[in-house]
Design a protein around this motif. Structure first.
Motif, mmCIF file in Angstrom:
data_model
loop_
_atom_site.group_PDB
_atom_site.id
_atom_site.type_symbol
_atom_site.label_atom_id
_atom_site.label_comp_id
_atom_site.label_asym_id
_atom_site.label_seq_id
_atom_site.Cartn_x
_atom_site.Cartn_y
_atom_site.Cartn_z
ATOM 1 N N VAL A 293 0.844 -1.199 0.000
ATOM 2 C CA VAL A 293 0.000 0.000 0.000
ATOM 3 C C VAL A 293 0.883 1.254 0.000
ATOM 4 O O VAL A 293 0.637 2.210 -0.744
ATOM 5 C CB VAL A 293 -0.947 0.008 1.223
ATOM 6 N N ALA B 225 2.318 1.747 -3.413
ATOM 7 C CA ALA B 225 1.296 2.177 -4.372
ATOM 8 C C ALA B 225 0.930 3.644 -4.157
ATOM 9 O O ALA B 225 0.761 4.404 -5.123
ATOM 10 C CB ALA B 225 0.057 1.298 -4.241
ATOM 11 N N LEU B 226 0.829 4.057 -2.886
ATOM 12 C CA LEU B 226 0.501 5.460 -2.597
ATOM 13 C C LEU B 226 1.633 6.371 -3.074
ATOM 14 O O LEU B 226 1.389 7.444 -3.625
ATOM 15 C CB LEU B 226 0.252 5.654 -1.097
ATOM 16 N N LEU C 276 1.348 6.990 -6.631
ATOM 17 C CA LEU C 276 0.248 7.902 -6.991
ATOM 18 C C LEU C 276 0.592 9.352 -6.639
ATOM 19 O O LEU C 276 -0.228 10.248 -6.822
ATOM 20 C CB LEU C 276 -1.030 7.496 -6.256
ATOM 21 N N PHE D 102 1.625 10.472 -3.499
ATOM 22 C CA PHE D 102 1.538 10.827 -2.083
ATOM 23 C C PHE D 102 2.907 10.597 -1.455
ATOM 24 O O PHE D 102 3.315 9.458 -1.236
ATOM 25 C CB PHE D 102 0.472 9.983 -1.377
ATOM 26 N N LYS D 103 3.615 11.691 -1.197
ATOM 27 C CA LYS D 103 5.026 11.556 -0.846
ATOM 28 C C LYS D 103 5.307 11.616 0.656
ATOM 29 O O LYS D 103 6.381 11.208 1.095
ATOM 30 C CB LYS D 103 5.840 12.662 -1.540
ATOM 31 N N ASP D 104 4.396 12.152 1.445
ATOM 32 C CA ASP D 104 4.743 12.336 2.867
ATOM 33 C C ASP D 104 4.257 11.211 3.782
ATOM 34 O O ASP D 104 3.841 11.432 4.916
ATOM 35 C CB ASP D 104 4.297 13.709 3.374
ATOM 36 N N ILE D 105 4.364 9.985 3.277
ATOM 37 C CA ILE D 105 4.046 8.827 4.104
ATOM 38 C C ILE D 105 5.346 8.179 4.533
ATOM 39 O O ILE D 105 6.233 7.954 3.711
ATOM 40 C CB ILE D 105 3.229 7.802 3.297
ATOM 41 N N THR D 106 5.479 7.897 5.811
ATOM 42 C CA THR D 106 6.707 7.227 6.245
ATOM 43 C C THR D 106 6.467 5.763 6.603
ATOM 44 O O THR D 106 7.403 4.979 6.628
ATOM 45 C CB THR D 106 7.345 7.950 7.455
ATOM 46 N N ASP D 107 5.201 5.404 6.882
ATOM 47 C CA ASP D 107 4.942 4.000 7.197
ATOM 48 C C ASP D 107 3.461 3.684 7.031
ATOM 49 O O ASP D 107 2.607 4.534 7.268
ATOM 50 C CB ASP D 107 5.368 3.686 8.645
ATOM 51 N N VAL D 108 3.168 2.456 6.617
ATOM 52 C CA VAL D 108 1.788 1.988 6.525
ATOM 53 C C VAL D 108 1.723 0.607 7.158
ATOM 54 O O VAL D 108 2.556 -0.252 6.875
ATOM 55 C CB VAL D 108 1.320 1.880 5.045
ATOM 56 N N ARG D 109 0.754 0.413 8.060
ATOM 57 C CA ARG D 109 0.521 -0.910 8.638
ATOM 58 C C ARG D 109 -0.940 -1.252 8.396
ATOM 59 O O ARG D 109 -1.825 -0.443 8.652
ATOM 60 C CB ARG D 109 0.770 -0.913 10.152
#
Lengths: 85, 85
Positions: B26, B29-30, B33, B35-42
């Motif tokens: 995820v 994939a983000l 698309l 979306f650059k300011d994500i550091t982690d997805v759980r």
């Protein structure tokens, strides 16, 4: 002092009325294990995002965009976004 | 007056340190698309149970039993149970 990173808690659930075979399977399995007082099970997704942005309002809008673009199928699913530090 | 049925909200998340390939997918994939300011997805599971029992305390214990017996793999997953009407 450095602020802790923003966390977004996203819940994605099927809209009511949409068939949930996964939930039905869980309900059936729980019944088989002897848990008798369940009348319904709905299964959804829970996603925790850690964000590097500091602006809560902007982050909320950004995560809602993510939900619409990728995380949720808005035809059959609802989503809620909760921001926490 | 009849009381509304009890609802249990169950969150099942991977323990920290356990690899989460779904979350990584995820995240990737983000990123793709824009979306650059994500550091982690759980990614975890969210299960809503509707119960026919009326006793909140008993229901809480019952749902925790369900988590241990079926819903969560307690070797690699944590669960939380929240009861609401």
């Amino acid at each position: 002092m450095r602020r802790p990173p923003l966390k977004a808690k996203v819940h994605i659930t099927l809209k009511s009325g949409v068939l949930d075979p996964q939930g039905k399977a869980v309900e059936h399995a729980l019944g088989g294990l002897g848990f008798k007082d369940i009348t319904d099970v709905r299964q959804g997704k829970y996603i925790e995002l850690t964000l590097s942005s500091k602006d809560k309002k902007k982050a909320q809008a950004e995560v809602e965009k993510m939900c619409k673009a990728l995380l949720a199928n808005t035809v059959i699913e609802n989503y809620t976004v909760e921001l926490a530090e």
